[in-house]
Design an enzyme around this catalytic site. Structure first.
Site, PDB file in Angstrom:
ATOM      1  N   CYS A 285       7.239  10.679  -1.187  1.00 29.07           N
ATOM      2  CA  CYS A 285       7.710  11.196   0.101  1.00 29.07           C
ATOM      3  C   CYS A 285       9.115  11.798  -0.009  1.00 29.07           C
ATOM      4  CB  CYS A 285       7.625  10.094   1.156  1.00 29.07           C
ATOM      5  SG  CYS A 285       7.809  10.696   2.858  1.00 29.07           S
ATOM      6  N   HIS A 369       1.591   9.158   0.692  1.00 29.79           N
ATOM      7  CA  HIS A 369       1.876   7.732   0.530  1.00 29.79           C
ATOM      8  C   HIS A 369       0.711   7.026  -0.166  1.00 29.79           C
ATOM      9  CE1 HIS A 369       5.613   7.156   2.947  1.00 29.79           C
ATOM     10  NE2 HIS A 369       5.240   8.347   3.392  1.00 29.79           N
ATOM     11  N   GLU A 371       0.596   4.150  -1.337  1.00 31.59           N
ATOM     12  CA  GLU A 371       0.519   2.739  -0.939  1.00 31.59           C
ATOM     13  C   GLU A 371      -0.233   2.563   0.369  1.00 31.59           C
ATOM     14  OE1 GLU A 371       3.641   4.163   1.776  1.00 31.59           O
ATOM     15  OE2 GLU A 371       3.049   4.638  -0.273  1.00 31.59           O
TER      16      GLU A 371
END
Length: 396
Positions: A285, A369, A371
């Site tokens: 990011c 992202h 995650e």
């Protein structure tokens, strides 16, 4: 834009919350969460679940989130789904905009009603407006600056709110990382959630990783710990000298809010020194955007940004398509990538840059992202890729 005439679901009294756009448009609705007012940039998020993770993502600092999904709050909130690491910092989003009122939660993990949770965190909420119309406005005109206001008595200084919305400078040129970064160094050893056990605890480590905290999320740290990283989190202004003195096997560049060009004034020189050291480096990011700046590329403000958990991204090195979670309003301008920096991933929505690999160096980053939290897990393999780069470096 409120249309509640003869609708029994809405109280028959004057509005208790407003969204005042910089162009003077006023949207009336009903307040929830904290009272007061806050100024920010209005974006929309298309995720159908994970509202607590979204609202506590530090990357949303300075923003007012419009949820396009109508049912927000139906699973309540809990302490385990919070993504903010620095609980003393800004809560992330400054405001939340909903179509319908928050319903009572129905979930075995819920410990608090979303309305009470918003009040406790000082987040102002507005419900009862046409979020589809607001989303269409953002898609056509871009993300507007606005003020969200909530007063139980329904009394507002409309002139003052319009003036504040008009005068707010916007996110471009704004460094918001100091609002969310940790104030001191700390270590992290919690590992990802297992359905029957909850979050785990690290029992052994293979790599020493320094994570630069520009507004890092908890689930990023968990996934780093899950691939064997002993993670030391350091404040955003930590020098390259101090980072390299810790003899890291790898350096992680975290997500975060604001304009990367503004944060890059102090972060980019550090990243350049880390790259020169040959240390394996992974960015996500904002970390991805600043890696781009560090190698000579430029970043740009996006028209409507990417915010949601269903964004398709193509890996140009393999042809594979991943469904990803995204939250960004700036992007690396792929046309400015220099020789030696290869574009590895692109958005299948608009073709914007979503990944970089430095040729011949153990350095890579992605705009999205991996995650998730919330979102799909298609991209968890990137943490394993980072671990493999560190393993190769150690064995060389």
């Amino acid at each position: 834009m409120t249309q509640h005439d003869n609708d029994p679901a809405w109280p028959d009294h004057k509005p208790t919350a407003l969204l005042v756009l910089a162009d003077g448009t006023v949207l009336e609705g009903f307040g929830l969460g904290a009272e007061g007012h806050a100024v920010g940039e209005v974006c929309f998020n298309t995720a159908m679940t994970g509202y607590e993770e979204i609202l506590t993502d530090p990357s949303y600092a300075g923003q007012l989130i419009t949820f396009t999904f109508p049912h927000i709050g139906n699973v309540g909130t809990n302490e385990e789904d919070i993504e903010t690491v620095n609980m003393a910092a800004t809560p992330g989003a400054r405001g939340v905009i909903l179509r319908t009122a928050i319903t009572d939660p129905s979930n075995y993990r819920a410990t608090k009603h979303l309305d009470a949770w918003l009040k406790a965190r000082g987040i102002i909420g507005l419900s009862g407006i046409d979020t589809r119309a607001l989303t269409a406005l953002i898609r056509s005109k871009g993300m507007p600056n606005a003020v969200i206001a909530h007063a139980r008595n329904g009394e507002f200084d409309l002139h003052g709110l319009k003036e504040e919305a008009r005068e707010w400078p916007g996110l471009e040129g704004m460094d918001l990382v100091p609002m969310v970064t940790s104030g001191q160094r700390f270590t992290w050893d919690e590992t990802p959630w297992l359905w029957d056990k909850g979050f785990g605890q690290q029992d052994k480590t293979e790599f020493n990783v320094v994570a630069i905290d520009y507004g890092i999320k908890r689930n990023i740290l968990r996934l780093l710990a899950g691939v064997g990283c002993k993670v030391t989190v350091v404040p955003a202004t930590t020098s390259a000298e101090d980072i390299l003195a810790m003899k890291p096997d790898g350096v992680f560049l975290s997500n975060g809010p604001g304009d990367p060009a503004a944060t890059g004034k102090y972060a980019v020189p550090v990243i350049r020194d880390v790259i020169k050291s040959g240390t394996p480096t992974f960015g996500i990011c904002l970390g991805h955007q600043m890696l781009g700046l560090a190698v000579g590329a430029k970043t740009k403000k996006m028209h409507q940004g990417h915010h949601g958990a269903n964004h398709p991204v193509k890996d140009e090195t393999t042809g594979k398509v991943e469904i990803t979670s995204m939250n960004h309003g700036f992007a690396v301008d792929e046309k400015t990538l220099p020789k030696g920096a290869t574009q590895t991933h692109i958005s299948l929505f608009d073709g914007s840059n979503c990944g970089i690999q430095l040729d011949g160096k153990p350095v890579f980053s992605v705009q999205y992202h991996p995650e998730a939290s919330p979102g799909p897990r298609d991209s968890h393999y990137l943490f394993q890729r980072f671990a493999e780069l560190m393993r190769q470096k150690k064995s060389a």
